[in-house]
Design a protein around this motif. Structure first.
Motif, PDB file in Angstrom:
ATOM      1  N   VAL A  60       0.821  -1.089  -0.145  1.00  0.00           N
ATOM      2  CA  VAL A  60       0.092  -0.058   0.241  1.00  0.00           C
ATOM      3  C   VAL A  60       1.022   1.303  -0.093  1.00  0.00           C
ATOM      4  CG1 VAL A  60      -1.674   1.377   1.352  1.00  0.00           C
ATOM      5  CG2 VAL A  60      -1.875  -1.097   1.325  1.00  0.00           C
ATOM      6  N   LEU A  61       1.893   1.264   0.661  1.00  0.00           N
ATOM      7  CA  LEU A  61       2.693   2.523   1.076  1.00  0.00           C
ATOM      8  C   LEU A  61       3.529   2.823  -0.247  1.00  0.00           C
ATOM      9  CD1 LEU A  61       4.107   1.884   4.601  1.00  0.00           C
ATOM     10  CD2 LEU A  61       2.234   3.510   3.917  1.00  0.00           C
ATOM     11  N   ILE A  62       3.778   1.812  -1.017  1.00  0.00           N
ATOM     12  CA  ILE A  62       4.545   2.084  -2.316  1.00  0.00           C
ATOM     13  C   ILE A  62       3.556   2.098  -3.422  1.00  0.00           C
ATOM     14  CG2 ILE A  62       6.720   0.665  -1.091  1.00  0.00           C
ATOM     15  CD1 ILE A  62       6.135  -1.590  -3.333  1.00  0.00           C
ATOM     16  N   ASN A  63       2.420   1.964  -3.383  1.00  0.00           N
ATOM     17  CA  ASN A  63       1.561   1.968  -4.416  1.00  0.00           C
ATOM     18  C   ASN A  63       1.649   3.299  -5.301  1.00  0.00           C
ATOM     19  OD1 ASN A  63      -1.013   0.664  -5.725  1.00  0.00           O
ATOM     20  ND2 ASN A  63      -1.854   2.651  -5.149  1.00  0.00           N
ATOM     21  N   PRO A  64       1.758   4.439  -4.540  1.00  0.00           N
ATOM     22  CA  PRO A  64       1.849   5.607  -5.614  1.00  0.00           C
ATOM     23  C   PRO A  64       2.929   5.750  -6.433  1.00  0.00           C
ATOM     24  CG  PRO A  64       1.331   6.339  -3.290  1.00  0.00           C
ATOM     25  CD  PRO A  64       1.657   4.796  -3.114  1.00  0.00           C
ATOM     26  N   ALA A  65       4.067   4.984  -6.224  1.00  0.00           N
ATOM     27  CA  ALA A  65       5.077   4.792  -6.997  1.00  0.00           C
ATOM     28  C   ALA A  65       4.872   3.625  -8.116  1.00  0.00           C
ATOM     29  CB  ALA A  65       6.503   4.509  -6.271  1.00  0.00           C
ATOM     30  N   ASN A  66       4.169   2.660  -7.958  1.00  0.00           N
ATOM     31  CA  ASN A  66       4.041   1.540  -8.835  1.00  0.00           C
ATOM     32  C   ASN A  66       2.706   1.378  -9.407  1.00  0.00           C
ATOM     33  OD1 ASN A  66       3.037   0.022  -6.814  1.00  0.00           O
ATOM     34  ND2 ASN A  66       5.183  -0.728  -6.076  1.00  0.00           N
ATOM     35  N   ARG A  67       1.679   1.848  -8.522  1.00  0.00           N
ATOM     36  CA  ARG A  67       0.150   1.630  -9.012  1.00  0.00           C
ATOM     37  C   ARG A  67      -0.053   0.191  -9.151  1.00  0.00           C
ATOM     38  NH1 ARG A  67      -1.887   5.733  -7.088  1.00  0.00           N
ATOM     39  NH2 ARG A  67      -1.178   7.652  -7.502  1.00  0.00           N
ATOM     40  N   LEU A  68       0.427  -0.836  -8.253  1.00  0.00           N
ATOM     41  CA  LEU A  68       0.188  -2.099  -8.577  1.00  0.00           C
ATOM     42  C   LEU A  68      -1.022  -2.481  -7.674  1.00  0.00           C
ATOM     43  CD1 LEU A  68       3.763  -3.818  -8.158  1.00  0.00           C
ATOM     44  CD2 LEU A  68       2.383  -3.601 -10.114  1.00  0.00           C
ATOM     45  N   ALA A  69      -1.471  -1.854  -6.702  1.00  0.00           N
ATOM     46  CA  ALA A  69      -2.742  -2.118  -5.993  1.00  0.00           C
ATOM     47  C   ALA A  69      -3.892  -1.433  -6.509  1.00  0.00           C
ATOM     48  CB  ALA A  69      -2.226  -1.578  -4.301  1.00  0.00           C
ATOM     49  N   PHE A  70      -3.818  -0.102  -6.858  1.00  0.00           N
ATOM     50  CA  PHE A  70      -4.775   0.516  -7.291  1.00  0.00           C
ATOM     51  C   PHE A  70      -4.431   1.865  -8.113  1.00  0.00           C
ATOM     52  CE2 PHE A  70      -4.404   2.264  -3.184  1.00  0.00           C
ATOM     53  CZ  PHE A  70      -4.488   3.518  -3.269  1.00  0.00           C
ATOM     54  N   TYR A  71      -5.083   2.289  -9.088  1.00  0.00           N
ATOM     55  CA  TYR A  71      -4.578   3.544  -9.906  1.00  0.00           C
ATOM     56  C   TYR A  71      -5.807   4.257 -10.386  1.00  0.00           C
ATOM     57  CZ  TYR A  71      -5.825   0.482 -13.847  1.00  0.00           C
ATOM     58  OH  TYR A  71      -6.378  -0.406 -14.654  1.00  0.00           O
TER      59      TYR A  71
END
Length: 640
Positions: free
Chosen positions: A119-130
């Motif tokens: 969740v915390l690194i999602n803004p960088a890779n958008r693997l969780a949601f975008y």
């Protein structure tokens, strides 16, 4: 797409109600309750974040992605933590934390740590949601990992609940099953219908059901000491006695009622509160309970023997110092008992026995659990033997001759009950009489002895061989029986025997302990023609007002007085004891009592008592207690 938040709003109302109810009614003293409240707060915050996400995602704005990201990340972080917290709550509720190895706890935390990092690194890779080109919230390729981890924790909780189901009540088991279903079903539904956020509502309903299985703080907390009470301890023991390795340390103050009456209840309560706080601090991870009557219990899991012994010594050392405030401090003797479950005890009854055993010592000491339980089991067997003897008529009345100084003959005898059991062998009266008094069979035993003595006296015509009367012991319990006088009269009428053939003996300790219960019965028996003697004089706490008020005609001195003055083995004695014996006999003579001394075993003792003017002597010098036929043969020879 517009999200429907009606279920979330309902969930917030339910969760706010649960939060207020837990704090006000259930209390937070119990650690499991605190974790339960943490689950509620996490669910509440998660629901609120879900509402904010629904609002943001329903009205996407590419210029406000940062704010949208914050709420979505907050929701996912809380959402991921919730199943983990439910698992932690279950671990504490099942009391299996200390059964788990440290590496097991670390492994259990890894999936949570992994998804939280995702969740915390999602803004960088958008693997969780975008967000798509239109700014709409869209699940990423790894989003289902969150649901997978949640389901993993839920199945872990189910497995733990099934494995340790004996550690919970049936009602709590049902509510946990409901909570698990309420957590899994909405996950499956939301995986298909993401715009209907029902997960928080279902979870709140499951948590609401679980709420009503929590104990009220008023039910489990002792209001004086502020720690868990006897009820809570019993509930805990009910789940612990399923083979779990645990240690108990009982800490019992000496005769707490004495301190209540001497220094006051408020002072005692303050001191108990001080002791409770110290034991909680000193016990560390051990849970502290107050089970009433000055008894505290520390309970721990999987403690080494050395650790238990160190804690025991620390408690002994602390109780060597006074407790209380500056204006009043006192040292309290304490009895400590260490118990390992299931090695030493296997039932709740045995544990409560150790807790409820009276301690009235003046010095601190240690109680051996195995010895105490063995003594208790022997007492249970004795009680069974007493009941069996009453059913089978296997009690035997023996007679010990009493020698009369004036006539130089055997003038009377004391009827003494004997019990021989097939399993236990000979059971002394000082073992089975207290048991019979506690369970009420002493009334049947007393009736049997009285009937047997009357029958024996009349059928064998004892008066023809010089036996004028027979001594029969009365217990306090018998004297409390309002029908006693009538029952005795019926028995004497059946055998056509007069009251002067019976001398009733009442122990000195009985007159001291229960004077009110005795006075009316003793006077009624005296008025019916019975002679009444005070037995075992010198062993209790004599109050001469009782001796004056009650119509005693004789006093029987306990053998301890005689043996202190002149011991049967070496003929030696204490000078003060001799003075006490001489003056006691002189005083009782001046009060016009007939004096009998028991415990006479040597000719030196006989000569001394004759010199001091005792009326009657009883002891092994003349004869041990013997069966009825042997007694008659003996008296015929002596009185010939």
């Amino acid at each position: 797409m517009i999200y429907n938040i009606d279920f979330n709003l309902s969930a917030i109302v339910i969760l706010l109600f649960i939060t207020a109810y837990v704090i006000a009614k259930k209390g937070l003293t119990k650690r499991a309750n605190r974790i339960y409240l943490a689950v509620i707060i996490c669910c509440l915050m998660c629901t609120f974040a879900d509402i904010m996400c629904a609002y943001m995602n329903s009205f996407p704005n590419p210029e406000k992605h940062l704010r949208q990201d914050i709420w979505n990340n907050a929701y996912m972080l809380l959402h991921n933590a919730l199943p983990f917290l439910i698992g932690v709550y279950l671990i504490y509720e099942l009391r299996i934390l200390k059964l788990m190895r440290r590496d097991s706890i670390i492994i259990l935390s890894i999936p949570l740590i992994a998804v939280e990092i995702l969740v915390l690194i999602n803004p960088a890779n958008r693997l969780a949601f975008y967000y798509d080109d239109a700014g709409r919230y869209t699940r990423g390729p790894l989003f289902n990992v969150f649901y997978l981890v949640a389901v993993l924790y839920i199945f872990f909780a189910v497995a733990m609940a099934v494995k340790n189901r004996h550690s919970m009540s049936h009602g709590k088991q049902m509510m946990l099953v409901f909570l698990m279903l309420a957590s899994i079903l909405p996950i499956m539904i939301q995986a298909v219908y993401p715009y209907v956020p029902i997960e928080s509502f279902f979870q709140s309903m499951g948590l609401l059901g679980l709420l009503f299985t929590l104990d009220d703080k008023g039910d489990i907390i002792d209001h004086n000491t502020g720690i868990y009470n006897r009820y809570s301890f019993i509930e805990y023991m009910g789940s612990l006695l399923e083979g779990t390795d645990a240690q108990l340390i009982t800490v019992k103050l000496s005769d707490i009622n004495y301190y209540n009456s001497t220094i006051g209840v408020q002072y005692v309560n303050d001191i108990l509160k001080e002791i409770a706080a110290w034991l909680q601090r000193t016990g560390g991870d051990m849970q502290c309970y107050y089970c009433g009557n000055g008894c505290f219990v520390l309970c721990g899991m999987h403690m080494a023997e050395e650790q238990t012994n160190l804690l025991k010594e620390e408690i002994f050392a602390r109780f060597d110092d006074p407790w209380g405030k500056r204006d009043f401090q006192s040292v309290f003797p304490v009895q400590i008992c260490t118990v390992r479950i299931p090695r030493d005890v296997s039932t709740l009854e045995q544990i409560l026995l150790l807790i409820d055993m009276k301690f009235k010592g003046n010095d601190s000491n240690e109680l051996n659990a195995l010895t105490a339980i063995s003594s208790y089991q022997h007492r249970i067997k004795t009680e069974s033997a007493v009941k069996k003897a009453l059913r089978n008529g296997s009690f035997k009345v023996y007679y010990q001759p009493i020698w009369d100084k004036k006539t130089g003959t055997i003038l009377s005898a004391e009827a003494l009950l004997r019990l021989f059991d097939d399993e236990l062998g000979f059971i002394p009266p000082d073992e089975f009489i207290p048991v019979a008094e506690k369970n009420g069979t002493i009334l049947d035993i007393g009736a049997f002895v009285f009937d047997e003595v009357c029958r024996f006296y009349q059928e064998r015509q004892l008066y023809r061989i010089g036996i004028q009367y027979v001594d029969i012991n009365l217990s306090v319990v018998q004297c409390m029986n309002r029908r006693l006088v009538n029952e005795f009269e019926r028995t004497m009428a059946k055998y056509q025997i007069s009251p002067e053939r019976i001398n009733l003996e009442i122990t000195e300790s009985a007159t001291a302990d229960s004077p009110g219960a005795l006075a009316g019965t003793v006077k009624s028996l005296f008025n019916k023609g019975f002679d009444i003697s005070l037995d075992d004089f010198g062993t209790g706490y004599s109050n001469f007002s009782y001796m004056v008020e009650m119509p005693f005609t004789g006093v029987k001195l306990d053998r301890s007085i005689l043996w202190s003055a002149i011991h049967p083995k070496n003929g030696e004695g204490d000078e003060n004891a001799m003075l006490y014996l001489e003056n006691t006999i002189r005083m009782l003579h001046e009060m016009h009592y007939k004096i009998t001394v028991e415990g006479v075993e040597t000719v030196e003792q006989k000569v001394l008592l004759e010199k001091l003017g005792c009326d009657q002597l009883q002891g092994f010098y003349f004869s041990k207690p013997v069966p009825a036929d042997t007694f008659i043969d003996f008296v015929k020879v002596v009185n010939a």
